[in-house]
Motif scaffolding. Structure first.
Motif, PDB file in Angstrom:
ATOM      1  N   ARG A 127     -28.808 130.604  42.524  1.00 20.33           N
ATOM      2  CA  ARG A 127     -28.535 132.019  42.232  1.00 20.33           C
ATOM      3  C   ARG A 127     -28.963 132.913  43.383  1.00 20.33           C
ATOM      4  O   ARG A 127     -28.360 133.961  43.627  1.00 20.33           O
ATOM      5  CB  ARG A 127     -29.254 132.451  40.949  1.00 20.33           C
ATOM      6  CG  ARG A 127     -28.654 131.915  39.666  1.00 20.33           C
ATOM      7  CD  ARG A 127     -29.215 132.651  38.469  1.00 20.33           C
ATOM      8  NE  ARG A 127     -30.660 132.543  38.358  1.00 20.33           N
ATOM      9  CZ  ARG A 127     -31.279 131.559  37.708  1.00 20.33           C
ATOM     10  NH1 ARG A 127     -30.586 130.598  37.114  1.00 20.33           N
ATOM     11  NH2 ARG A 127     -32.594 131.541  37.637  1.00 20.33           N
ATOM     12  N   ASP A 128     -30.016 132.486  44.105  1.00 20.33           N
ATOM     13  CA  ASP A 128     -30.562 133.314  45.182  1.00 20.33           C
ATOM     14  C   ASP A 128     -29.834 133.105  46.510  1.00 20.33           C
ATOM     15  O   ASP A 128     -30.269 133.658  47.532  1.00 20.33           O
ATOM     16  CB  ASP A 128     -32.053 133.011  45.362  1.00 20.33           C
ATOM     17  CG  ASP A 128     -32.893 133.570  44.220  1.00 20.33           C
ATOM     18  OD1 ASP A 128     -32.383 134.435  43.480  1.00 20.33           O
ATOM     19  OD2 ASP A 128     -34.047 133.128  44.066  1.00 20.33           O
ATOM     20  N   GLY A 129     -28.786 132.304  46.527  1.00 25.19           N
ATOM     21  CA  GLY A 129     -27.988 132.209  47.738  1.00 25.19           C
ATOM     22  C   GLY A 129     -27.837 130.847  48.361  1.00 25.19           C
ATOM     23  O   GLY A 129     -27.019 130.671  49.272  1.00 25.19           O
ATOM     24  N   ALA A 130     -28.624 129.861  47.936  1.00 25.10           N
ATOM     25  CA  ALA A 130     -28.447 128.511  48.469  1.00 25.10           C
ATOM     26  C   ALA A 130     -27.104 127.957  47.998  1.00 25.10           C
ATOM     27  O   ALA A 130     -26.711 128.165  46.848  1.00 25.10           O
ATOM     28  CB  ALA A 130     -29.582 127.606  48.018  1.00 25.10           C
ATOM     29  N   GLU A 131     -26.415 127.265  48.872  1.00 25.49           N
ATOM     30  CA  GLU A 131     -25.156 126.634  48.474  1.00 25.49           C
ATOM     31  C   GLU A 131     -25.404 125.298  47.795  1.00 25.49           C
ATOM     32  O   GLU A 131     -24.596 124.855  46.969  1.00 25.49           O
ATOM     33  CB  GLU A 131     -24.262 126.431  49.696  1.00 25.49           C
ATOM     34  CG  GLU A 131     -23.748 127.723  50.294  1.00 25.49           C
ATOM     35  CD  GLU A 131     -22.853 127.479  51.483  1.00 25.49           C
ATOM     36  OE1 GLU A 131     -21.626 127.342  51.288  1.00 25.49           O
ATOM     37  OE2 GLU A 131     -23.376 127.402  52.618  1.00 25.49           O
ATOM     38  N   VAL A 147     -24.842 122.384  43.184  1.00 23.93           N
ATOM     39  CA  VAL A 147     -23.915 123.120  44.050  1.00 23.93           C
ATOM     40  C   VAL A 147     -23.567 124.444  43.382  1.00 23.93           C
ATOM     41  O   VAL A 147     -23.336 124.493  42.162  1.00 23.93           O
ATOM     42  CB  VAL A 147     -22.630 122.302  44.295  1.00 23.93           C
ATOM     43  CG1 VAL A 147     -21.594 123.114  45.057  1.00 23.93           C
ATOM     44  CG2 VAL A 147     -22.952 121.011  45.045  1.00 23.93           C
ATOM     45  N   SER A 148     -23.512 125.512  44.177  1.00 28.69           N
ATOM     46  CA  SER A 148     -23.077 126.797  43.647  1.00 28.69           C
ATOM     47  C   SER A 148     -21.579 126.959  43.871  1.00 28.69           C
ATOM     48  O   SER A 148     -21.004 126.397  44.801  1.00 28.69           O
ATOM     49  CB  SER A 148     -23.827 127.946  44.328  1.00 28.69           C
ATOM     50  OG  SER A 148     -23.583 127.952  45.715  1.00 28.69           O
ATOM     51  N   ASN A 149     -20.953 127.734  42.998  1.00 28.60           N
ATOM     52  CA  ASN A 149     -19.517 127.966  43.117  1.00 28.60           C
ATOM     53  C   ASN A 149     -19.230 128.784  44.379  1.00 28.60           C
ATOM     54  O   ASN A 149     -20.077 129.542  44.849  1.00 28.60           O
ATOM     55  CB  ASN A 149     -19.002 128.700  41.879  1.00 28.60           C
ATOM     56  CG  ASN A 149     -17.610 128.243  41.481  1.00 28.60           C
ATOM     57  OD1 ASN A 149     -16.828 127.829  42.326  1.00 28.60           O
ATOM     58  ND2 ASN A 149     -17.304 128.323  40.188  1.00 28.60           N
ATOM     59  N   ALA A 150     -18.021 128.606  44.914  1.00 25.13           N
ATOM     60  CA  ALA A 150     -17.634 129.318  46.136  1.00 25.13           C
ATOM     61  C   ALA A 150     -16.120 129.343  46.213  1.00 25.13           C
ATOM     62  O   ALA A 150     -15.431 128.694  45.410  1.00 25.13           O
ATOM     63  CB  ALA A 150     -18.217 128.606  47.364  1.00 25.13           C
ATOM     64  N   GLU A 151     -15.602 130.096  47.180  1.00 20.85           N
ATOM     65  CA  GLU A 151     -14.155 130.084  47.354  1.00 20.85           C
ATOM     66  C   GLU A 151     -13.712 128.679  47.752  1.00 20.85           C
ATOM     67  O   GLU A 151     -14.492 127.888  48.266  1.00 20.85           O
ATOM     68  CB  GLU A 151     -13.722 131.134  48.374  1.00 20.85           C
ATOM     69  CG  GLU A 151     -14.376 131.043  49.732  1.00 20.85           C
ATOM     70  CD  GLU A 151     -13.658 130.093  50.660  1.00 20.85           C
ATOM     71  OE1 GLU A 151     -12.485 129.784  50.383  1.00 20.85           O
ATOM     72  OE2 GLU A 151     -14.263 129.659  51.642  1.00 20.85           O
ATOM     73  N   ARG A 152     -12.453 128.362  47.508  1.00 23.04           N
ATOM     74  CA  ARG A 152     -11.987 126.982  47.532  1.00 23.04           C
ATOM     75  C   ARG A 152     -12.268 126.251  48.844  1.00 23.04           C
ATOM     76  O   ARG A 152     -12.790 125.132  48.828  1.00 23.04           O
ATOM     77  CB  ARG A 152     -10.486 126.932  47.225  1.00 23.04           C
ATOM     78  CG  ARG A 152      -9.884 125.553  47.451  1.00 23.04           C
ATOM     79  CD  ARG A 152      -8.440 125.491  47.029  1.00 23.04           C
ATOM     80  NE  ARG A 152      -8.340 125.051  45.652  1.00 23.04           N
ATOM     81  CZ  ARG A 152      -7.170 124.791  45.063  1.00 23.04           C
ATOM     82  NH1 ARG A 152      -6.038 124.970  45.708  1.00 23.04           N
ATOM     83  NH2 ARG A 152      -7.138 124.381  43.823  1.00 23.04           N
ATOM     84  N   ALA A 153     -11.952 126.847  49.977  1.00 22.12           N
ATOM     85  CA  ALA A 153     -12.115 126.156  51.255  1.00 22.12           C
ATOM     86  C   ALA A 153     -13.586 125.812  51.506  1.00 22.12           C
ATOM     87  O   ALA A 153     -13.912 124.711  51.972  1.00 22.12           O
ATOM     88  CB  ALA A 153     -11.553 126.990  52.400  1.00 22.12           C
TER      89      ALA A 153
END
Length: 218
Positions: A127-131, A147-153
């Motif tokens: 939540r604090d920014g780690a991927e 793993v944190s969610n992110a844009e697809r690429a």
């Protein structure tokens, strides 16, 4: 709306001769399978204590009576692992659950000292920014990976780094994970390493904490 976090437990049917095979010389096939069931139940209890949504991902036949029983007891959905190898199965689970959540952690069922606080720390870091967030194992692997969610690429790049052609079952898994994440400049939050139960010396430590719990009436 996405849920905040999800824990996916990776497991398999507790069939004698097919689980905890390194411990069969000490415990026998039935004893190793019984230990595996005990560790799985402990992991389920820990995950339920987080209050997070959770699922139990099975490699193999999910109709095993013990798996059906824990599904009911712990109110946890059984999902089938899909893919030709562990890398593909972990990526599939991550992608599936990230459709509906902000972060996913995959845990095994081998670490008797994993507790809810460890998982809560993982999700706090995400939540604090780690991927990526990880709990390394003393044997060079890891107990949990998140793993944190992110844009697809970007998500594709992270999942490829984490799982493609990873030397599973060796002492290089966590070191390789760190190196690959550095290549793509992905921030990874690590907690102190924990031990899991794979070798003869681990049985001694497991017996020690079991005796301590008995003395405390737990």
């Amino acid at each position: 709306m996405l849920t905040a976090s999800h824990v996916a437990i990776f497991s398999r049917p507790p069939i004698p001769g097919e689980v905890k095979t390194q411990l069969i010389p000490m415990l026998g096939a039935d004893g190793a399978a019984a230990l595996y069931q005990r560790l799985l139940r402990r992991t389920l209890y820990t995950v339920c204590n987080t209050g997070c949504p959770r699922s139990l991902w099975i490699a193999g036949d999910s109709s095993h009576p013990m798996l059906r029983a824990v599904s009911r007891e712990f109110a946890i959905a059984l999902r089938k692992q899909r893919g030709a190898n562990l890398s593909a199965r972990m990526k599939h689970a991550m992608r599936t659950m990230l459709v509906e959540t902000d972060a996913v952690a995959i845990v095994g069922a081998d670490c008797p000292i994993l507790d809810a606080h460890h998982l809560e720390q993982m999700f706090a870091a995400l939540r604090d920014g780690a991927e990526v967030a990880a709990i390394p194992a003393e044997d060079g692997g890891y107990v949990a990976i998140g793993v944190s969610n992110a844009e697809r690429a970007r998500l594709n790049a992270v999942l490829d780094a984490l799982f493609d052609n990873m030397p599973w079952g060796t002492a290089q898994v966590m070191a390789c994970t760190r190196e690959r994440l550095r290549w793509i400049s992905a921030e990874c939050h690590e907690q102190p390493a924990l031990w899991d139960v794979d070798r003869a010396k681990d049985l001694e430590r497991l017996e020690s904490i079991t005796n301590e719990a008995d003395e405390r009436g737990l």
